[in-house]
Design a protein around this motif. Structure first.
Motif, PDB file in Angstrom:
ATOM      1  N   UNK A 188    -162.962  71.776  13.306  1.00  0.00           N
ATOM      2  CA  UNK A 188    -163.401  72.662  14.231  1.00  0.00           C
ATOM      3  C   UNK A 188    -162.529  73.941  14.157  1.00  0.00           C
ATOM      4  N   UNK A 189    -162.958  75.137  14.178  1.00  0.00           N
ATOM      5  CA  UNK A 189    -162.192  76.478  14.014  1.00  0.00           C
ATOM      6  C   UNK A 189    -161.185  76.162  12.874  1.00  0.00           C
ATOM      7  N   UNK A 190    -160.037  76.500  13.382  1.00  0.00           N
ATOM      8  CA  UNK A 190    -158.666  76.477  12.395  1.00  0.00           C
ATOM      9  C   UNK A 190    -158.181  74.949  12.115  1.00  0.00           C
ATOM     10  N   UNK A 191    -158.721  73.960  12.837  1.00  0.00           N
ATOM     11  CA  UNK A 191    -158.152  72.750  12.824  1.00  0.00           C
ATOM     12  C   UNK A 191    -159.068  71.651  11.881  1.00  0.00           C
ATOM     13  N   UNK A 192    -158.547  70.736  11.146  1.00  0.00           N
ATOM     14  CA  UNK A 192    -158.930  69.960  10.363  1.00  0.00           C
ATOM     15  C   UNK A 192    -158.160  68.831  10.013  1.00  0.00           C
ATOM     16  N   UNK A 193    -158.542  67.930   9.001  1.00  0.00           N
ATOM     17  CA  UNK A 193    -157.903  66.711   8.759  1.00  0.00           C
ATOM     18  C   UNK A 193    -157.299  66.837   6.991  1.00  0.00           C
ATOM     19  N   UNK A 194    -155.965  66.618   6.971  1.00  0.00           N
ATOM     20  CA  UNK A 194    -155.624  66.913   5.729  1.00  0.00           C
ATOM     21  C   UNK A 194    -155.413  65.320   4.906  1.00  0.00           C
ATOM     22  N   UNK A 195    -155.757  65.304   3.718  1.00  0.00           N
ATOM     23  CA  UNK A 195    -155.618  64.159   3.107  1.00  0.00           C
ATOM     24  C   UNK A 195    -154.094  63.948   2.689  1.00  0.00           C
TER      25      UNK A 195
END
Length: 196
Positions: free
Chosen positions: A108-115
């Protein structure tokens, strides 16, 4: 004495919003928690608890990420589901509609999941914040809606100061305190729920 749910119009949950546990929440997994929603759709809801740092250093479980997380360099207890798995929550700098770096999936927006299997040195140059969680919070289809209707959760907007707070000890209080109307009063409830 039975507590009545607070008369606040329910906000709709969606990825990027916060769930704040109501003062009367007694489930030890969620009492006084703030949950960042990662996904909410017809299949259910997934999020991570923001204010439960563990005493486990990141380097003890993910040595390559040691010293590369935001705030306390510990793994956070993300919730009671899949506690033996790790999620990396990250924040992108710059425009929200910009390109996603390798190993990053926008939530969402600037948030995310990083591998967490990518090279953290490369990731550190493209991400402005990273926090690692063991486990997550999950709700089946309709379960969260029922809990919100029952008054167990309040759905509010949050920001990077919440998601990547360096001190999470009073996050629950801070998030409630800044809310409009009656929600702000809940930030300082009595320790005896029957008095609230």
């Amino acid at each position: 004495m039975t507590l009545e749910p607070l008369d606040v119009p329910p906000a709709l949950p969606h990825a990027g919003r916060l769930l704040v546990a109501a003062p009367a929440m007694t489930d030890p997994n969620f009492a006084r928690t703030v949950v960042f929603l990662l996904d909410h759709d017809e299949d259910g809801t997934l999020g991570v608890v923001l204010n439960r740092p563990s005493h486990v250093p990141v380097g003890a479980v993910l040595p390559s990420w040691d010293g590369r997380t935001t705030g306390a360099d510990v793994v956070f207890d993300g919730g009671p589901v899949a506690e033996d798995s790790a999620l990396g929550l990250a924040l992108l700098p710059g425009p929200v509609d910009g390109p996603e770096p390798d190993g990053f999936r926008r939530v969402a927006g600037p948030y995310g999941l990083v591998d967490l299997d990518i090279d953290p040195d490369g990731a550190a140059s493209t991400l402005s914040a990273v926090r690692i969680f063991a486990g997550y919070a999950g709700w089946a289809e309709g379960q969260l809606a029922d809990e919100i209707a029952r008054g167990d959760w309040y759905v509010v907007d949050g920001g990077s100061d919440d998601v990547f707070a360096s001190d999470t000890a009073d996050l629950w209080h801070r998030v409630l305190r800044r809310q409009p109307g009656d929600l702000a009063f809940l930030a300082t409830p009595s320790v005896d729920p029957s008095l609230n």
